[in-house]
Write a protein that holds these residues in place. Structure first.
Motif, short mmCIF file in Angstrom:
data_model
loop_
_atom_site.label_atom_id
_atom_site.label_comp_id
_atom_site.label_asym_id
_atom_site.label_seq_id
_atom_site.Cartn_x
_atom_site.Cartn_y
_atom_site.Cartn_z
N LYS A 141 -26.56 7.78 -23.87
CA LYS A 141 -25.70 7.57 -25.02
C LYS A 141 -26.29 8.17 -26.30
CE LYS A 141 -27.68 3.04 -26.16
NZ LYS A 141 -27.41 1.60 -26.37
N ASN A 142 -27.59 8.40 -26.32
CA ASN A 142 -28.24 8.94 -27.51
C ASN A 142 -28.32 10.46 -27.50
OD1 ASN A 142 -28.81 6.46 -28.80
ND2 ASN A 142 -30.55 6.12 -27.44
N CYS A 143 -27.77 11.10 -26.47
CA CYS A 143 -27.84 12.56 -26.37
C CYS A 143 -26.76 13.23 -27.21
CB CYS A 143 -27.65 13.00 -24.92
SG CYS A 143 -29.10 12.82 -23.85
N ASN A 144 -27.11 14.33 -27.83
CA ASN A 144 -26.13 15.29 -28.30
C ASN A 144 -25.94 16.30 -27.18
OD1 ASN A 144 -25.45 14.49 -31.05
ND2 ASN A 144 -27.59 14.95 -31.54
N TRP A 145 -24.98 17.17 -27.31
CA TRP A 145 -24.74 18.13 -26.23
C TRP A 145 -24.27 19.46 -26.80
CZ3 TRP A 145 -21.82 13.94 -27.46
CH2 TRP A 145 -20.50 14.16 -27.84
N LYS A 146 -24.54 20.50 -26.04
CA LYS A 146 -24.13 21.85 -26.42
C LYS A 146 -23.48 22.50 -25.22
CE LYS A 146 -25.88 26.20 -28.32
NZ LYS A 146 -27.08 26.93 -28.82
N GLU A 147 -22.24 22.91 -25.40
CA GLU A 147 -21.50 23.57 -24.32
C GLU A 147 -21.66 25.08 -24.43
OE1 GLU A 147 -17.53 22.14 -24.79
OE2 GLU A 147 -17.98 20.14 -23.95
N HIS A 148 -22.04 25.70 -23.31
CA HIS A 148 -22.30 27.14 -23.29
C HIS A 148 -21.09 27.91 -22.77
CE1 HIS A 148 -26.56 26.26 -24.06
NE2 HIS A 148 -26.45 25.32 -23.13
N ARG A 149 -21.08 29.19 -23.03
CA ARG A 149 -19.96 30.03 -22.61
C ARG A 149 -19.83 30.11 -21.09
NH1 ARG A 149 -20.41 35.31 -26.68
NH2 ARG A 149 -19.98 34.16 -28.63
N ASN A 150 -20.94 29.92 -20.38
CA ASN A 150 -20.89 29.98 -18.91
C ASN A 150 -20.39 28.68 -18.29
OD1 ASN A 150 -23.04 28.25 -19.27
ND2 ASN A 150 -24.58 29.62 -18.39
N GLY A 151 -19.97 27.74 -19.13
CA GLY A 151 -19.43 26.48 -18.63
C GLY A 151 -20.45 25.37 -18.48
N LYS A 152 -21.72 25.68 -18.63
CA LYS A 152 -22.76 24.67 -18.50
C LYS A 152 -22.92 23.89 -19.81
CE LYS A 152 -25.49 26.98 -14.93
NZ LYS A 152 -26.83 27.48 -14.54
N THR A 153 -23.45 22.70 -19.70
CA THR A 153 -23.69 21.85 -20.86
C THR A 153 -25.16 21.44 -20.91
OG1 THR A 153 -21.44 20.95 -20.78
CG2 THR A 153 -23.08 19.69 -22.02
#
Length: 438
Positions: A141-153
């Motif tokens: 729950k404490n994570c931020n996230w970054k979505e990449h162009r290749n579909g991975k997070t």
């Protein structure tokens, strides 16, 4: 320092006092490891910069019936890694913040805080955000996230690490951090600016009374952040890039060089060549377009050689009034922001603390709590460099941090010591150095 307690034992007592307030959710009397042993075991790994410290001490315990975890860190029973992660996961990292307060008070009593006063007789506090855990599979729950162009997070943890800096001083003083993570009741991801505001209005407030100038990169150089600092009572000197302040750049370009835009040039010999430091500054200029624009003061340093080739250019926004008498020291203070990257974050990442290593994630607070233990280990080492004569002499003799801690790891792996001071005395003897006392 009053009494007979060593500097190390004093610092360990500060940590012990905070750990005593850790809640224990276990039920029943069959509790083999105390929360104190669990927490100090985790801390010992970061303090010795030895991921295998506990396993080595368990082996020594089996062979000799005693170990350095017990004699140095007063750990009665050493838990395994899984037990440490499981029992520490529910603990809120903020429970360790009183340690920062006690260390800062100690530094104040010893006159160290006063010695760090710099521009405008202020303390310079640099803020910067950094990642310290990332994964494509594990998250909480404490994570931020970054979505990449290749579909991975990529799921990651990040934190703002405020430090007191001083131009010309390679030691920084860590202060309470502020985690960048999703906030309750907010569906949006957290960001460094929002976390910075929380620090200004939270932990940072205890330092305002000392007189503080905030140093930050261009990310902080916007009207909402500047207003937040001013309202809380801080001064600021912030990196101000032309690319993100186009209206301000146009305003400076249109300034009357005789009335509004002031200049000062200094020649400096580097030992190899002569360089020219040109300082330009203007007071009372708008940070952005619009009638409601905050008025700030602007300074620029351009470094060029005898042929006129520009080597470096820096620009800053500040609320301090700039004059020809103070522009050089103001810019020097602004450039001191780099110390949070060079002397703090870079040290934590590349000099043995392994800041970006995934020590453990957990489902609640583990990753953030371990980060605090790591930061406190760095702070404790800094305090020992300030005051512990033995530690200071050994570090001066072994200036490479990795050499010093590799020696500590090796010695603790094969030999037993009565205390941390006993280990320092042993190293002094091995280096054929006279014992300066504690």
């Amino acid at each position: 320092m009053g009494g007979e307690a060593s500097w190390f034992s004093t610092l360990l007592r500060f940590l012990d006092d905070a750990i005593a307030l850790f809640p224990d959710k276990r039920i029943g009397d069959n509790i083999r490891y105390s929360m104190r042993d669990v927490a100090l075991s985790a801390f010992s790994v970061f303090f010795t910069q030895s991921p295998s410290f506990l396993s080595y001490q368990q082996l020594i315990q089996q062979q000799k019936g005693i170990n350095n975890a017990t004699s140095i860190f007063t750990i009665k029973r050493i838990p395994c890694d899984n037990q440490i992660r499981s029992l520490l996961d529910p603990i809120r990292p903020s429970l360790l913040f009183p340690v920062y307060e006690k260390v800062f008070s100690l530094l104040e009593q010893q006159g160290t805080v006063e010695s760090y006063r710099s521009f405008n007789n202020d303390l310079l506090i640099a803020l910067d955000g950094t990642w310290f855990h990332s994964s494509e599979k594990v998250f909480c729950k404490n994570c931020n996230w970054k979505e990449h162009r290749n579909g991975k997070t990529t799921y990651y943890h990040s934190v703002i690490t405020p430090v007191v800096v001083q131009p010309g001083n390679n030691r920084v003083i860590c202060l309470e951090p502020e985690f960048i993570h999703p906030q309750d009741g907010n569906d949006k991801q957290d960001c460094e600016n929002a976390a910075g505001k929380r620090w200004f209005e939270g932990a940072g407030l205890r330092y305002v009374g000392y007189g503080v100038t905030i140093l930050g990169d261009d990310l902080y150089c916007n009207q909402p952040m500047c207003e937040s600092m001013l309202q809380a009572g801080y001064n600021f000197i912030l990196t101000c890039k032309y690319s993100s302040h186009k209206y301000l750049a146009e305003w400076i370009e249109a300034c009357d060089p005789k009335e509004d835009l002031h200049e000062k040039v200094i020649k400096r010999w580097t030992g190899k060549e002569r360089l020219y430091y040109r300082y330009r500054f203007a007071n009372d200029v708008p940070i952005k377009d619009g009638e409601d624009a905050l008025r700030i003061n602007w300074a620029e340093l351009t470094i060029f050689d005898a042929e006129g080739n520009v080597r470096k250019r820096h620009a800053f926004a500040t609320n301090h009034l700039i004059t020809k008498d103070n522009v050089v020291s103001l810019v020097e203070a602004g450039r001191g922001r780099w110390k949070i990257e060079n002397e703090h974050n870079n040290t934590l990442k590349t000099k043995g603390y392994n800041l970006e290593h995934n020590f453990g994630h957990g489902e609640e607070n583990l990753s953030n709590l371990l980060l605090i233990f790591n930061l406190l280990a760095f702070l404790f080492h800094t305090v020992l460099e300030f005051f512990d004569k033995r530690y200071t002499l050994i570090r001066k003799t072994l200036p490479r941090r990795d050499r010093f801690f590799n020696d500590v790891k090796a010695l603790c792996q094969y030999l037993l010591f009565k205390s941390w001071d006993d280990l320092m005395c042993f190293m002094l003897k091995g280096l054929e150095l006279e014992d300066p006392g504690g």
